[in-house]
Design a protein around this motif. Structure first.
Motif, PDB file in Angstrom:
ATOM      1  N   ASP A   9      31.292   2.191  -5.463  1.00 10.69           N
ATOM      2  CA  ASP A   9      32.144   3.022  -6.321  1.00 10.69           C
ATOM      3  C   ASP A   9      32.776   2.187  -7.428  1.00 10.69           C
ATOM      4  OD1 ASP A   9      31.603   5.372  -4.968  1.00 10.69           O
ATOM      5  OD2 ASP A   9      33.426   5.285  -3.731  1.00 10.69           O
ATOM      6  N   GLU A  10      33.259   1.011  -7.079  1.00  6.58           N
ATOM      7  CA  GLU A  10      33.862   0.124  -8.072  1.00  6.58           C
ATOM      8  C   GLU A  10      32.833  -0.293  -9.113  1.00  6.58           C
ATOM      9  OE1 GLU A  10      35.855  -3.216  -6.296  1.00  6.58           O
ATOM     10  OE2 GLU A  10      37.063  -1.929  -4.997  1.00  6.58           O
ATOM     11  N   LYS A  11      31.629  -0.576  -8.653  1.00  6.40           N
ATOM     12  CA  LYS A  11      30.563  -0.995  -9.570  1.00  6.40           C
ATOM     13  C   LYS A  11      30.222   0.138 -10.543  1.00  6.40           C
ATOM     14  CE  LYS A  11      25.860  -2.835  -9.610  1.00  6.40           C
ATOM     15  NZ  LYS A  11      24.704  -3.220  -8.812  1.00  6.40           N
ATOM     16  N   ARG A  12      30.071   1.364 -10.024  1.00  3.67           N
ATOM     17  CA  ARG A  12      29.766   2.519 -10.880  1.00  3.67           C
ATOM     18  C   ARG A  12      30.901   2.782 -11.859  1.00  3.67           C
ATOM     19  NH1 ARG A  12      29.126   6.343  -6.814  1.00  3.67           N
ATOM     20  NH2 ARG A  12      28.024   5.070  -5.353  1.00  3.67           N
ATOM     21  N   THR A  13      32.125   2.700 -11.380  1.00  9.14           N
ATOM     22  CA  THR A  13      33.281   2.921 -12.251  1.00  9.14           C
ATOM     23  C   THR A  13      33.319   1.875 -13.352  1.00  9.14           C
ATOM     24  OG1 THR A  13      34.549   3.941 -10.465  1.00  9.14           O
ATOM     25  CG2 THR A  13      35.796   3.065 -12.321  1.00  9.14           C
ATOM     26  N   SER A  14      33.063   0.641 -12.990  1.00 14.22           N
ATOM     27  CA  SER A  14      33.041  -0.442 -13.970  1.00 14.22           C
ATOM     28  C   SER A  14      31.954  -0.211 -15.024  1.00 14.22           C
ATOM     29  CB  SER A  14      32.815  -1.767 -13.262  1.00 14.22           C
ATOM     30  OG  SER A  14      32.736  -2.816 -14.188  1.00 14.22           O
ATOM     31  N   GLN A  15      30.789   0.254 -14.586  1.00 15.49           N
ATOM     32  CA  GLN A  15      29.700   0.535 -15.524  1.00 15.49           C
ATOM     33  C   GLN A  15      30.083   1.663 -16.470  1.00 15.49           C
ATOM     34  OE1 GLN A  15      26.455   1.276 -12.808  1.00 15.49           O
ATOM     35  NE2 GLN A  15      25.739  -0.837 -12.901  1.00 15.49           N
ATOM     36  N   ILE A  17      33.099   2.597 -17.350  1.00 12.19           N
ATOM     37  CA  ILE A  17      34.143   2.105 -18.257  1.00 12.19           C
ATOM     38  C   ILE A  17      33.523   1.246 -19.349  1.00 12.19           C
ATOM     39  CG2 ILE A  17      36.146   0.571 -18.431  1.00 12.19           C
ATOM     40  CD1 ILE A  17      37.023   1.723 -15.678  1.00 12.19           C
ATOM     41  N   SER A  18      32.576   0.414 -18.977  1.00 11.00           N
ATOM     42  CA  SER A  18      31.880  -0.426 -19.951  1.00 11.00           C
ATOM     43  C   SER A  18      31.144   0.434 -20.975  1.00 11.00           C
ATOM     44  CB  SER A  18      30.908  -1.355 -19.236  1.00 11.00           C
ATOM     45  OG  SER A  18      30.169  -2.109 -20.161  1.00 11.00           O
ATOM     46  N   LEU A  20      31.854   3.554 -21.784  1.00 14.53           N
ATOM     47  CA  LEU A  20      32.861   4.239 -22.602  1.00 14.53           C
ATOM     48  C   LEU A  20      33.455   3.294 -23.644  1.00 14.53           C
ATOM     49  CD1 LEU A  20      34.706   6.414 -19.949  1.00 14.53           C
ATOM     50  CD2 LEU A  20      33.558   7.249 -22.009  1.00 14.53           C
ATOM     51  N   THR A  21      33.677   2.050 -23.260  1.00 14.44           N
ATOM     52  CA  THR A  21      34.205   1.073 -24.205  1.00 14.44           C
ATOM     53  C   THR A  21      33.222   0.851 -25.346  1.00 14.44           C
ATOM     54  OG1 THR A  21      35.464  -0.006 -22.452  1.00 14.44           O
ATOM     55  CG2 THR A  21      35.050  -1.297 -24.446  1.00 14.44           C
ATOM     56  N   SER A  22      31.958   0.704 -25.002  1.00 14.30           N
ATOM     57  CA  SER A  22      30.917   0.522 -26.011  1.00 14.30           C
ATOM     58  C   SER A  22      30.845   1.741 -26.930  1.00 14.30           C
ATOM     59  CB  SER A  22      29.574   0.283 -25.329  1.00 14.30           C
ATOM     60  OG  SER A  22      28.542   0.186 -26.283  1.00 14.30           O
ATOM     61  N   LEU A  23      30.923   2.910 -26.350  1.00 17.18           N
ATOM     62  CA  LEU A  23      30.883   4.143 -27.133  1.00 17.18           C
ATOM     63  C   LEU A  23      32.094   4.233 -28.059  1.00 17.18           C
ATOM     64  CD1 LEU A  23      29.372   6.785 -27.680  1.00 17.18           C
ATOM     65  CD2 LEU A  23      30.602   7.789 -25.764  1.00 17.18           C
ATOM     66  N   ALA A  24      33.262   3.864 -27.568  1.00 21.60           N
ATOM     67  CA  ALA A  24      34.473   3.888 -28.387  1.00 21.60           C
ATOM     68  C   ALA A  24      34.344   2.942 -29.583  1.00 21.60           C
ATOM     69  CB  ALA A  24      35.689   3.527 -27.544  1.00 21.60           C
ATOM     70  N   ILE A  25      33.742   1.779 -29.365  1.00 15.61           N
ATOM     71  CA  ILE A  25      33.534   0.822 -30.451  1.00 15.61           C
ATOM     72  C   ILE A  25      32.574   1.403 -31.482  1.00 15.61           C
ATOM     73  CG2 ILE A  25      32.505  -1.435 -31.013  1.00 15.61           C
ATOM     74  CD1 ILE A  25      33.684  -2.387 -28.256  1.00 15.61           C
ATOM     75  N   THR A  26      31.522   2.051 -31.019  1.00 14.80           N
ATOM     76  CA  THR A  26      30.562   2.680 -31.923  1.00 14.80           C
ATOM     77  C   THR A  26      31.223   3.802 -32.711  1.00 14.80           C
ATOM     78  OG1 THR A  26      28.757   2.146 -30.401  1.00 14.80           O
ATOM     79  CG2 THR A  26      28.310   3.827 -32.055  1.00 14.80           C
ATOM     80  N   LYS A  71      32.702  12.630 -23.180  1.00 15.04           N
ATOM     81  CA  LYS A  71      33.145  13.648 -22.226  1.00 15.04           C
ATOM     82  C   LYS A  71      32.311  13.605 -20.955  1.00 15.04           C
ATOM     83  CE  LYS A  71      35.014  17.059 -25.440  1.00 15.04           C
ATOM     84  NZ  LYS A  71      34.843  18.425 -25.973  1.00 15.04           N
ATOM     85  N   MET A  72      30.999  13.438 -21.110  1.00 14.09           N
ATOM     86  CA  MET A  72      30.124  13.384 -19.939  1.00 14.09           C
ATOM     87  C   MET A  72      30.442  12.159 -19.088  1.00 14.09           C
ATOM     88  SD  MET A  72      26.502  14.714 -21.610  1.00 14.09           S
ATOM     89  CE  MET A  72      25.600  13.642 -20.547  1.00 14.09           C
ATOM     90  N   ARG A  73      30.658  11.029 -19.740  1.00 15.66           N
ATOM     91  CA  ARG A  73      30.941   9.793 -18.995  1.00 15.66           C
ATOM     92  C   ARG A  73      32.293   9.855 -18.318  1.00 15.66           C
ATOM     93  NH1 ARG A  73      27.956   6.339 -23.482  1.00 15.66           N
ATOM     94  NH2 ARG A  73      25.911   6.390 -22.521  1.00 15.66           N
ATOM     95  N   ILE A  74      33.263  10.448 -18.984  1.00 14.19           N
ATOM     96  CA  ILE A  74      34.579  10.610 -18.374  1.00 14.19           C
ATOM     97  C   ILE A  74      34.480  11.538 -17.171  1.00 14.19           C
ATOM     98  CG2 ILE A  74      36.882  11.596 -18.722  1.00 14.19           C
ATOM     99  CD1 ILE A  74      36.724  10.442 -21.597  1.00 14.19           C
ATOM    100  N   GLY A  75      33.651  12.563 -17.268  1.00 12.10           N
ATOM    101  CA  GLY A  75      33.425  13.470 -16.146  1.00 12.10           C
ATOM    102  C   GLY A  75      32.861  12.748 -14.936  1.00 12.10           C
TER     103      GLY A  75
END
Length: 79
Positions: A9-15, A17-18, A20-26, A71-75
Protein backbone atom coordinates in the motif's frame (compact mmCIF):
# COMPACT_ATOMS: atom_id res chain seq x y z
CA UNK A 1 1.59 -10.94 5.89
CA UNK A 2 -0.05 -7.77 7.21
CA UNK A 3 3.31 -5.95 7.03
CA UNK A 4 3.72 -7.05 3.40
CA UNK A 5 0.28 -5.62 2.56
CA UNK A 6 1.11 -2.34 4.31
CA UNK A 7 4.39 -2.11 2.39
CA UNK A 8 2.54 -2.71 -0.89
CA UNK A 9 0.00 0.00 0.00
CA UNK A 10 2.81 2.40 0.87
CA UNK A 11 4.58 1.59 -2.39
CA UNK A 12 1.41 2.19 -4.46
CA UNK A 13 0.67 5.41 -2.60
CA UNK A 14 4.22 6.60 -3.16
CA UNK A 15 3.95 5.82 -6.88
CA UNK A 16 0.65 7.71 -7.16
CA UNK A 17 2.10 10.70 -5.32
CA UNK A 18 5.12 10.66 -7.61
CA UNK A 19 2.87 10.56 -10.67
CA UNK A 20 0.73 13.41 -9.31
CA UNK A 21 3.84 15.47 -8.60
CA UNK A 22 5.09 14.91 -12.13
CA UNK A 23 1.68 15.82 -13.52
CA UNK A 24 1.57 18.99 -11.40
CA UNK A 25 4.97 20.03 -12.77
CA UNK A 26 3.76 19.43 -16.32
CA UNK A 27 0.60 21.43 -15.65
CA UNK A 28 2.66 24.29 -14.22
CA UNK A 29 4.82 24.28 -17.34
CA UNK A 30 1.71 24.36 -19.55
CA UNK A 31 0.33 27.30 -17.55
CA UNK A 32 3.62 29.15 -17.89
CA UNK A 33 3.50 28.65 -21.68
CA UNK A 34 -0.09 29.89 -21.71
CA UNK A 35 0.77 33.02 -19.73
CA UNK A 36 3.74 33.72 -21.98
CA UNK A 37 1.65 33.35 -25.13
CA UNK A 38 -1.13 35.49 -23.67
CA UNK A 39 1.44 38.20 -22.87
CA UNK A 40 2.71 38.00 -26.43
CA UNK A 41 -0.84 38.15 -27.78
CA UNK A 42 -1.53 41.17 -25.60
CA UNK A 43 1.53 42.90 -27.02
CA UNK A 44 0.41 42.02 -30.54
CA UNK A 45 -3.09 43.34 -29.90
CA UNK A 46 -1.64 46.63 -28.82
CA UNK A 47 -0.06 46.83 -32.28
CA UNK A 48 -3.45 46.00 -33.88
CA UNK A 49 -2.51 42.44 -34.84
CA UNK A 50 -5.23 39.79 -34.42
CA UNK A 51 -4.74 37.18 -31.69
CA UNK A 52 -4.80 33.48 -32.56
CA UNK A 53 -7.47 31.93 -30.27
CA UNK A 54 -6.43 28.43 -31.38
CA UNK A 55 -3.43 28.50 -29.05
CA UNK A 56 -5.64 29.33 -26.08
CA UNK A 57 -7.93 26.43 -26.99
CA UNK A 58 -4.95 24.10 -27.34
CA UNK A 59 -3.50 25.03 -23.94
CA UNK A 60 -6.91 24.79 -22.32
CA UNK A 61 -7.45 21.30 -23.75
CA UNK A 62 -4.03 20.13 -22.51
CA UNK A 63 -4.80 21.45 -19.05
CA UNK A 64 -8.26 19.84 -19.07
CA UNK A 65 -6.75 16.46 -19.98
CA UNK A 66 -4.10 16.75 -17.27
CA UNK A 67 -6.78 17.73 -14.76
CA UNK A 68 -8.72 14.56 -15.63
CA UNK A 69 -5.57 12.49 -15.12
CA UNK A 70 -5.01 14.13 -11.75
CA UNK A 71 -8.59 13.39 -10.67
CA UNK A 72 -8.17 9.74 -11.63
CA UNK A 73 -4.89 9.44 -9.74
CA UNK A 74 -6.30 11.16 -6.68
CA UNK A 75 -9.21 8.72 -6.82
CA UNK A 76 -6.75 5.83 -6.67
CA UNK A 77 -5.15 7.32 -3.58
CA UNK A 78 -8.42 7.56 -1.70
CA UNK A 79 -9.41 3.94 -2.37
Amino acid sequence: MKQDLNKEDEKRTSQHISQLTSLAITMQSELEKLVQEMDQADALQQSNTAMNPGKLVQHTEHLRQMNQQAKMRIGHLSV
